[in-house]
Scaffold this motif. Structure first.
Motif, PDB file in Angstrom:
ATOM      1  N   ARG A  38      44.369   4.580 -51.889  1.00 46.26           N
ATOM      2  CA  ARG A  38      43.354   4.955 -50.908  1.00 46.26           C
ATOM      3  C   ARG A  38      41.995   4.473 -51.398  1.00 46.26           C
ATOM      4  NH1 ARG A  38      46.067   5.518 -46.630  1.00 46.26           N
ATOM      5  NH2 ARG A  38      47.679   7.082 -46.711  1.00 46.26           N
ATOM      6  N   ARG A  39      41.282   3.829 -50.510  1.00 41.96           N
ATOM      7  CA  ARG A  39      39.952   3.307 -50.809  1.00 41.96           C
ATOM      8  C   ARG A  39      39.017   4.442 -51.216  1.00 41.96           C
ATOM      9  NH1 ARG A  39      35.703   1.900 -46.467  1.00 41.96           N
ATOM     10  NH2 ARG A  39      34.236   0.657 -47.653  1.00 41.96           N
ATOM     11  N   ASP A  65      39.130   7.435 -48.675  1.00 36.99           N
ATOM     12  CA  ASP A  65      39.154   7.041 -47.275  1.00 36.99           C
ATOM     13  C   ASP A  65      40.498   7.450 -46.685  1.00 36.99           C
ATOM     14  OD1 ASP A  65      38.943   5.853 -44.820  1.00 36.99           O
ATOM     15  OD2 ASP A  65      38.645   3.825 -45.577  1.00 36.99           O
ATOM     16  N   ARG A  66      40.458   8.225 -45.639  1.00 36.71           N
ATOM     17  CA  ARG A  66      41.688   8.736 -45.020  1.00 36.71           C
ATOM     18  C   ARG A  66      42.153   7.889 -43.840  1.00 36.71           C
ATOM     19  NH1 ARG A  66      44.425  11.182 -48.552  1.00 36.71           N
ATOM     20  NH2 ARG A  66      43.127  12.552 -49.793  1.00 36.71           N
ATOM     21  N   SER A  67      41.624   6.679 -43.704  1.00 38.35           N
ATOM     22  CA  SER A  67      42.093   5.817 -42.618  1.00 38.35           C
ATOM     23  C   SER A  67      43.557   5.444 -42.863  1.00 38.35           C
ATOM     24  CB  SER A  67      41.225   4.571 -42.495  1.00 38.35           C
ATOM     25  OG  SER A  67      41.333   3.785 -43.662  1.00 38.35           O
ATOM     26  N   VAL A  68      44.209   5.054 -41.801  1.00 36.72           N
ATOM     27  CA  VAL A  68      45.645   4.773 -41.861  1.00 36.72           C
ATOM     28  C   VAL A  68      45.894   3.544 -42.733  1.00 36.72           C
ATOM     29  CG1 VAL A  68      47.669   4.180 -40.486  1.00 36.72           C
ATOM     30  CG2 VAL A  68      45.952   5.750 -39.568  1.00 36.72           C
ATOM     31  N   GLU A  70      48.138   0.404 -44.162  1.00 41.12           N
ATOM     32  CA  GLU A  70      49.004  -0.605 -43.561  1.00 41.12           C
ATOM     33  C   GLU A  70      50.472  -0.288 -43.886  1.00 41.12           C
ATOM     34  OE1 GLU A  70      49.689  -5.427 -43.954  1.00 41.12           O
ATOM     35  OE2 GLU A  70      48.420  -4.372 -45.389  1.00 41.12           O
ATOM     36  N   ASP A  87      54.070   2.454 -47.357  1.00 45.94           N
ATOM     37  CA  ASP A  87      52.629   2.476 -47.100  1.00 45.94           C
ATOM     38  C   ASP A  87      51.923   1.586 -48.109  1.00 45.94           C
ATOM     39  OD1 ASP A  87      52.731   4.190 -44.955  1.00 45.94           O
ATOM     40  OD2 ASP A  87      52.514   5.992 -46.190  1.00 45.94           O
ATOM     41  N   ASN A  90      44.769   0.971 -47.981  1.00 44.77           N
ATOM     42  CA  ASN A  90      43.887   0.872 -46.819  1.00 44.77           C
ATOM     43  C   ASN A  90      42.591   0.137 -47.175  1.00 44.77           C
ATOM     44  OD1 ASN A  90      42.640   2.810 -48.364  1.00 44.77           O
ATOM     45  ND2 ASN A  90      42.394   4.290 -46.721  1.00 44.77           N
ATOM     46  N   ASP A  92      40.264  -3.032 -47.192  1.00 45.21           N
ATOM     47  CA  ASP A  92      39.988  -4.270 -46.467  1.00 45.21           C
ATOM     48  C   ASP A  92      39.050  -5.094 -47.359  1.00 45.21           C
ATOM     49  OD1 ASP A  92      39.211  -6.328 -44.811  1.00 45.21           O
ATOM     50  OD2 ASP A  92      38.753  -5.036 -43.103  1.00 45.21           O
TER      51      ASP A  92
END
Length: 130
Positions: A38-39, A65-68, A70, A87, A90, A92
């Motif tokens: 997790r970022r 960061d709790r974004s989904v 990939e 998983d 996340n 980028d």
């Protein structure tokens, strides 16, 4: 306390904060391919240093960061579920590189202010000696 010292305190706190930010960005970039990573996000906060009489910048708590993340299809991966997916991270890389460039430029700006303050202080001492 002299204004030069206050200026150096503020810029030093900015340098520390941006260095911490760069460290977390480097961790994110290095773990971009780590499954489940997790970022890390970092925020800045204002801290009033009452003893010095200045407001400084400091880093807040590190958040994830709790974004989904990939979903990666690889049935041979040890972390893959029954359907063959696992998983990924996340992170980028484009966002991380943009943030790193911004942090680097902020660090450089703080460093220039630090150097300028030091030069002004030295010039003042030269004038006072004469």
């Amino acid at each position: 306390m002299s204004e030069f010292s206050k200026s150096l305190d503020v810029t030093t706190s900015g340098l520390r904060a941006q260095a911490t930010r760069l460290r977390h960005l480097a961790e994110n970039i290095s773990n971009a391919d780590t499954p489940g990573y997790r970022r890390k996000l970092i925020s800045f906060e204002t801290a009033f240093n009452g003893g010095r009489g200045v407001s400084e910048v400091e880093t807040g708590p590190v958040r994830l960061d709790r974004s989904v993340a990939e979903r990666v299809y690889d049935p041979s991966h040890p972390m893959a579920d029954e359907s063959g997916y696992y998983d990924g991270s996340n992170v980028d890389l484009m966002i991380e590189l943009g943030d790193a460039r911004e942090a680097q430029r902020s660090y450089e700006a703080n460093l220039k202010v630090f150097e300028q303050t030091r030069k002004m202080s030295s010039s003042l001492m030269e004038l006072l000696r004469k």
